[in-house]
Design an enzyme around this catalytic site. Structure first.
Site, PDB file in Angstrom:
ATOM      1  N   SER A 109       1.227  52.119  14.899  1.00 29.39           N
ATOM      2  CA  SER A 109       0.068  51.544  15.598  1.00 29.39           C
ATOM      3  C   SER A 109      -0.316  52.399  16.805  1.00 29.39           C
ATOM      4  CB  SER A 109       0.441  50.134  16.079  1.00 29.39           C
ATOM      5  OG  SER A 109      -0.491  49.685  17.033  1.00 29.39           O
ATOM      6  N   TYR A 121      -7.090  53.085  16.748  1.00 33.48           N
ATOM      7  CA  TYR A 121      -8.129  52.315  17.434  1.00 33.48           C
ATOM      8  C   TYR A 121      -8.834  53.305  18.350  1.00 33.48           C
ATOM      9  CZ  TYR A 121      -5.851  47.756  16.417  1.00 33.48           C
ATOM     10  OH  TYR A 121      -5.320  46.647  15.830  1.00 33.48           O
ATOM     11  N   THR A 146      -8.518  50.965  11.579  1.00 36.72           N
ATOM     12  CA  THR A 146      -8.611  49.502  11.488  1.00 36.72           C
ATOM     13  C   THR A 146      -9.984  49.061  11.973  1.00 36.72           C
ATOM     14  OG1 THR A 146      -6.238  49.335  11.835  1.00 36.72           O
ATOM     15  CG2 THR A 146      -7.524  47.343  12.258  1.00 36.72           C
ATOM     16  N   LYS A 183      -8.661  50.023   7.015  1.00 34.53           N
ATOM     17  CA  LYS A 183      -7.876  48.776   6.982  1.00 34.53           C
ATOM     18  C   LYS A 183      -8.696  47.638   7.585  1.00 34.53           C
ATOM     19  CE  LYS A 183      -3.458  46.969   8.832  1.00 34.53           C
ATOM     20  NZ  LYS A 183      -3.811  46.110   9.953  1.00 34.53           N
ATOM     21  N   HIS A 198      -5.717  41.272   9.069  1.00 36.86           N
ATOM     22  CA  HIS A 198      -4.922  41.549  10.263  1.00 36.86           C
ATOM     23  C   HIS A 198      -3.800  40.500  10.423  1.00 36.86           C
ATOM     24  CE1 HIS A 198      -5.590  44.380  13.765  1.00 36.86           C
ATOM     25  NE2 HIS A 198      -4.531  43.724  14.176  1.00 36.86           N
TER      26      HIS A 198
HETATM   27  C1  LIG Z   1       2.751  41.585  16.097  1.00 36.47           C
HETATM   28  C2  LIG Z   1       1.714  42.262  15.263  1.00 36.47           C
HETATM   29  C3  LIG Z   1       1.028  43.337  15.776  1.00 36.47           C
HETATM   30  C4  LIG Z   1       0.073  44.022  14.998  1.00 36.47           C
HETATM   31  N1  LIG Z   1      -0.540  45.126  15.496  1.00 36.47           N
HETATM   32  C5  LIG Z   1      -1.418  45.804  14.724  1.00 36.47           C
HETATM   33  C6  LIG Z   1      -2.006  47.009  15.204  1.00 36.47           C
HETATM   34  O1  LIG Z   1      -1.718  47.458  16.298  1.00 36.47           O
HETATM   35  N2  LIG Z   1      -2.901  47.620  14.396  1.00 36.47           N
HETATM   36  C7  LIG Z   1      -3.250  47.140  13.157  1.00 36.47           C
HETATM   37  O2  LIG Z   1      -4.062  47.742  12.465  1.00 36.47           O
HETATM   38  N3  LIG Z   1      -2.681  46.015  12.678  1.00 36.47           N
HETATM   39  C8  LIG Z   1      -1.773  45.350  13.430  1.00 36.47           C
HETATM   40  N4  LIG Z   1      -1.189  44.216  12.949  1.00 36.47           N
HETATM   41  C9  LIG Z   1      -1.537  43.741  11.600  1.00 36.47           C
HETATM   42  C10 LIG Z   1      -0.600  44.337  10.538  1.00 36.47           C
HETATM   43  O3  LIG Z   1      -0.777  45.720  10.423  1.00 36.47           O
HETATM   44  C11 LIG Z   1      -0.828  43.702   9.181  1.00 36.47           C
HETATM   45  O4  LIG Z   1      -2.186  43.764   8.855  1.00 36.47           O
HETATM   46  C12 LIG Z   1      -0.358  42.246   9.147  1.00 36.47           C
HETATM   47  O5  LIG Z   1       0.819  42.110   9.883  1.00 36.47           O
HETATM   48  C13 LIG Z   1      -0.111  41.819   7.705  1.00 36.47           C
HETATM   49  O6  LIG Z   1       0.255  40.474   7.665  1.00 36.47           O
HETATM   50  P1  LIG Z   1       1.796  40.000   7.586  1.00 36.47           P
HETATM   51  O7  LIG Z   1       2.350  40.141   8.956  1.00 36.47           O
HETATM   52  O8  LIG Z   1       1.677  38.598   7.142  1.00 36.47           O
HETATM   53  O9  LIG Z   1       2.508  40.911   6.611  1.00 36.47           O
HETATM   54  C14 LIG Z   1      -0.215  43.550  13.698  1.00 36.47           C
HETATM   55  C15 LIG Z   1       0.487  42.462  13.180  1.00 36.47           C
HETATM   56  C16 LIG Z   1       1.453  41.829  13.945  1.00 36.47           C
HETATM   57  C17 LIG Z   1       2.207  40.677  13.343  1.00 36.47           C
END
Ligand SMILES: Cc1cc2nc3c(=O)[nH]c(=O)nc-3n(C[C@H](O)[C@H](O)[C@H](O)COP(=O)(O)O)c2cc1C
Length: 396
Positions: A116, A139, A165, A263, A287
């Site tokens: 990330s 980002y 994203t 994404k 997300h």
């Molecule tokens: C704590 C947390 C932080 C996240 N941070 C980002 C991020 O910085 N960038 C991003 O594209 N997605 C981020 N996501 C989304 C994840 O990449 C992913 O889309 C999502 O966790 C998928 O769902 P799941 O947790 O049910 O597997 C984050 C998810 C979580 C749980």
């Protein structure tokens, strides 16, 4: 072996929910809820997980094969598993090894890690830790100049793909973070922190490791010209000021010669647009239910996207993956591979790198068992004939 590593090695830890329970005991509620929670009423968060119940298997019994093939090619990389580790911002809050430990675990398992933008570790250190491919999730926080510098650093460090994203026009409102005083804890003055301190103090193991790690680190990979690395507290405002648009994607494509993954796709229209913009892959994603609440579960959005893309680009999916059966269902519906977010992050919060290893191992064993039970020798052979899909799913 630390106590935390021993806890995840226990034979009683059999599924991702067990890692989640250990994580909840190890980290303060502010950190656990940041990881576990979603936006607003958490309707999409819940639906992301529940929706897998709507799909049932059509197994082929009385077949046997010596080994199951779990290997799949994603963006030209031969991965040992049909899942990669999703970008999870501020993994370093969950455990000091954070992004470095998760990347190493992914590489050792033969799969890819997506770093990330919101990382507490330098991208160069994360890349160096992994034996496998590492992708950089971008980002535009901090503006184009900051993004251009991080893209160049990612190129020099040897990142294999950019993941852009597109679902963060502003940051979703995660109500648990407000109730837990996340803002006050990260950047408030001593008096502002007081109401929220009791729970932090009730997790002395986590607190000691957090303080020894130097407390809240800045975002080492978002360097604001003339100012230095961005602070965590500035992330929400910076996201809102730097929405990624399709024209940004055109600009990014000029800077980055390698593959780009878009994404945050939930509709056939956006999927086709991403294909037109030259995406090498897309991820059907909401997300993890953390942005716009009340959008469909990712799995539910997958058939429309598969139809719209018509084989023109690789389709990944993320959201709600907690078991190998979830992964098999997503592959049957047309995803080439999935991204796991919380599934491995619970492991990270429970026991650092050992916890991520355990999460990956659980999902790998699940996949092997599920393929044998449905009677399919390879993840590359999974298709709709192995599942029952509700009729109205194809009406879109
Ligand atoms: C704590 C947390 C932080 C996240 N941070 C980002 C991020 O910085 N960038 C991003 O594209 N997605 C981020 N996501 C989304 C994840 O990449 C992913 O889309 C999502 O966790 C998928 O769902 P799941 O947790 O049910 O597997 C984050 C998810 C979580 C749980």
């Amino acid at each position: 072996m630390t106590r935390a590593s021993r806890s995840v090695a226990s034979p009683r830890v059999v599924c991702i929910a067990d890692l989640r329970a250990i994580a909840q005991r190890r980290v303060p509620n502010a950190v656990f809820d940041y990881l576990d929670g979603g936006a607003e009423g958490e309707i999409t968060l819940r639906e992301n997980c529940r929706v897998y119940e709507d799909i049932t298997f059509r197994p082929r019994h009385a077949v046997a094969f010596p080994a199951c093939n779990l290997r799949i090619r994603v963006l030209g990389f031969d991965l040992a598993l049909p899942f990669v580790l999703a970008p999870v911002g501020y993994s370093r809050l969950m455990h000091p090894v954070g992004e470095v430990g998760a990347a190493r675990a992914a590489g050792n398992a033969g799969t890819a890690y997506i770093l990330s933008t919101i990382s507490g570790h330098k991208l160069e250190d994360v890349k160096a830790a992994s034996k496998g491919p590492v992708f950089y999730q971008l980002y535009l926080m901090g503006g184009r100049e900051a993004a251009e510098a991080s893209i160049e650093r990612a190129r020099v460090a040897g990142f294999s793909a950019l993941v852009v994203t597109i679902d963060t026009a502003v940051s979703g409102i995660r109500e648990r973070d407000y109730r837990n005083g996340m803002r006050e804890l990260v950047s408030g003055g001593p008096f502002e922190k007081i109401p929220y301190l009791s729970h932090i103090l009730s997790r002395p193991g986590w607190l000691a490791s957090f303080l020894l790690d130097g407390g809240t680190p800045p975002l080492h990979n978002v360097v604001i010209p003339g100012k230095g690395p961005m602070e965590l507290i500035d992330v929400a405002a910076a996201l809102a000021a730097s929405t990624v648009t399709w024209s940004d994607l055109t600009w990014i494509r000029k800077l980055w010669q390698g593959p780009i993954v878009v994404k945050g796709i939930l509709t056939g229209d956006d999927a086709r647009r991403a294909v037109d913009e030259g995406a090498a892959a897309i991820s059907v994603s909401n997300h993890g239910g953390r942005q716009l609440d009340c959008v469909p579960a990712s799995l539910r959005a997958l058939p429309e996207v598969v139809k719209a893309v018509n084989g023109q680009t690789e389709i990944l999916m993320d959201g709600g993956i907690r078991r190998g059966t979830d992964i098999v269902k997503a592959l049957c519906l047309g995803a080439r591979a999935v991204l796991c977010g919380r599934a491995y992050a619970y492991g990270l919060a429970a026991a650092g790198e050992a916890g991520v290893n355990r999460a990956i191992e659980i999902l790998r064993a699940d996949l092997d068992r599920t393929l044998r039970l449905v009677g399919c020798p390879s993840v590359t052979e999974l298709d709709r004939s192995y599942v029952n899909v509700p009729r109205n799913w194809d009406a879109d």
